[in-house]
Scaffold this motif. Structure first.
Motif, short mmCIF file in Angstrom:
data_model
loop_
_atom_site.label_atom_id
_atom_site.label_comp_id
_atom_site.label_asym_id
_atom_site.label_seq_id
_atom_site.Cartn_x
_atom_site.Cartn_y
_atom_site.Cartn_z
N ASP A 7 31.56 19.35 -11.69
CA ASP A 7 31.23 20.58 -12.44
C ASP A 7 32.74 21.75 -12.54
O ASP A 7 33.57 21.85 -11.94
CB ASP A 7 30.94 21.57 -11.46
N ARG A 9 33.27 24.30 -13.14
CA ARG A 9 33.86 25.92 -12.53
C ARG A 9 34.42 25.72 -10.98
O ARG A 9 34.36 26.17 -10.77
CB ARG A 9 32.19 25.97 -12.68
N ARG A 10 34.29 24.19 -10.52
CA ARG A 10 34.30 24.05 -9.22
C ARG A 10 36.13 23.80 -9.77
O ARG A 10 37.04 24.19 -7.93
CB ARG A 10 33.90 22.74 -8.73
N ARG A 12 39.80 24.44 -9.59
CA ARG A 12 41.07 25.92 -9.61
C ARG A 12 42.53 25.06 -10.78
O ARG A 12 42.89 24.13 -10.09
CB ARG A 12 41.37 25.79 -8.65
N LEU A 20 40.50 20.73 -6.48
CA LEU A 20 39.74 21.52 -5.70
C LEU A 20 39.94 22.41 -4.58
O LEU A 20 40.92 21.88 -3.83
CB LEU A 20 38.83 20.94 -5.12
N ASP A 24 35.54 24.01 -0.85
CA ASP A 24 35.07 23.28 -1.69
C ASP A 24 35.36 21.74 -0.93
O ASP A 24 33.85 21.26 -1.56
CB ASP A 24 34.99 23.78 -3.29
N THR A 25 35.35 21.14 -0.72
CA THR A 25 35.85 19.75 -0.29
C THR A 25 34.59 19.66 0.74
O THR A 25 34.09 18.41 0.82
CB THR A 25 37.31 19.65 -0.19
N ARG A 27 31.84 21.59 1.63
CA ARG A 27 31.19 21.91 0.85
C ARG A 27 29.87 20.64 0.79
O ARG A 27 29.62 20.52 1.07
CB ARG A 27 31.02 22.84 0.08
N ALA A 28 31.21 19.87 -0.73
CA ALA A 28 30.67 19.09 -1.11
C ALA A 28 30.25 17.88 0.07
O ALA A 28 29.79 17.38 0.07
CB ALA A 28 31.73 18.72 -2.40
N GLN A 130 32.96 13.83 -7.82
CA GLN A 130 32.25 14.93 -7.02
C GLN A 130 33.73 15.72 -6.13
O GLN A 130 33.45 16.69 -5.81
CB GLN A 130 31.17 14.63 -6.64
#
Length: 261
Positions: A7, A9-10, A12, A20, A24-25, A27-28, A130
């Motif tokens: 995605d 939006r993830r 930066r 990433l 966020d990493t 979380r994934a 991902q």
């Protein structure tokens, strides 16, 4: 989930490089493998350099003693099945620096944590799109989030034949595979920004010689997807409605039709 494209939006940007964020990493990894389905082990954490210097006062900061600290970390990412069986592990390293810190402890804390996080993210990219492997692809910005793994012979998608071409994803991808990939990306796009980027990609491929009939089909698919996206009200419309509701007269509950009950 590992086959899905990243995605946008993830993603930066930092100094021109897409990446990433560390949280966020993590979380994934938790979303895919579950709580307890993965863990990270710090194999090495070494302070490579510690330096101090007196910084003169400036408009943006006060002068005084500052610390520069550099750490190297080696981290192992371990992934487990739901029953706890280890599926695999990956090791990687990272070197990070904390600069111009006002306290000795903050300098070591920031540099050590940044190195551990960086090594974890590098280890995680071995798990596919991902976890950010597509961001390493040397292509235009609007292509960086496109899936590059696509399929695995060891774990093929159900009821799907594997493609005959087992080579890497590069600029020599056949038109059939290219159109199929773009169609899938357009169908799964969930924002106008993402569709705009895909439309620019289609236009680039058209200039590069993609057949007109395929270009028309891709543009039609993008137009259809645009129409299916949810439409948020304009911010000015929302503000006007809020103002009208706030300024509306408040009628007491015992008043009905202008007469007292």
């Amino acid at each position: 989930m590992l086959y899905r494209k990243l995605d946008t939006r993830r993603v930066r940007l930092h100094r021109g490089h897409a990446h990433l964020q560390g949280w966020d990493t993590r979380r994934a990894l938790t979303r895919i493998f579950g709580f307890g389905g993965w863990s990270d082990q710090v194999l090495e954490l070494t302070c490579l350099r510690e330096q101090t210097a007196v910084v003169p006062p400036s408009e943006t900061s006060e002068g005084g003693l500052r610390w520069w600290v550099t750490y190297r970390a080696q981290v192992r990412l371990i992934v487990r099945a739901i029953d706890g069986q280890t599926l695999g592990f990956w090791d990687d390293v990272a070197v990070e620096e904390a600069s111009k810190q006002t306290t000795h402890g903050a300098a070591h804390d920031l540099a050590a944590k940044a190195a551990v996080t960086g090594a974890l993210k590098r280890a995680a990219v071995n798990l596919g799109d991902q976890l950010g492997i597509s961001l390493y692809r040397k292509v235009a910005d609007n292509q960086k989030a496109e899936a590059v793994v696509l399929w695995s012979a060891a774990h093929p998608p159900k009821d799907t034949d594997l493609p005959e071409d087992t080579g890497p994803v590069d600029d020599n991808t056949t038109d059939d595979a290219l159109v199929t990939g773009l169609m899938a990306s357009i169908a799964s796009a969930d924002s106008a920004e993402e569709l705009n980027a895909l439309t620019r990609r289609v236009n680039d491929e058209a200039r590069a010689g993609l057949a007109d009939e395929w270009v028309e089909q891709l543009h039609a698919a993008a137009k259809h997807r645009y129409a299916a996206l949810p439409r948020d009200p304009h911010p000015e419309q929302v503000a006007a409605e809020q103002d009208a509701a706030a300024e509306a007269p408040q009628i007491p509950p015992h008043i009905r039709g202008g007469r007292r009950a």
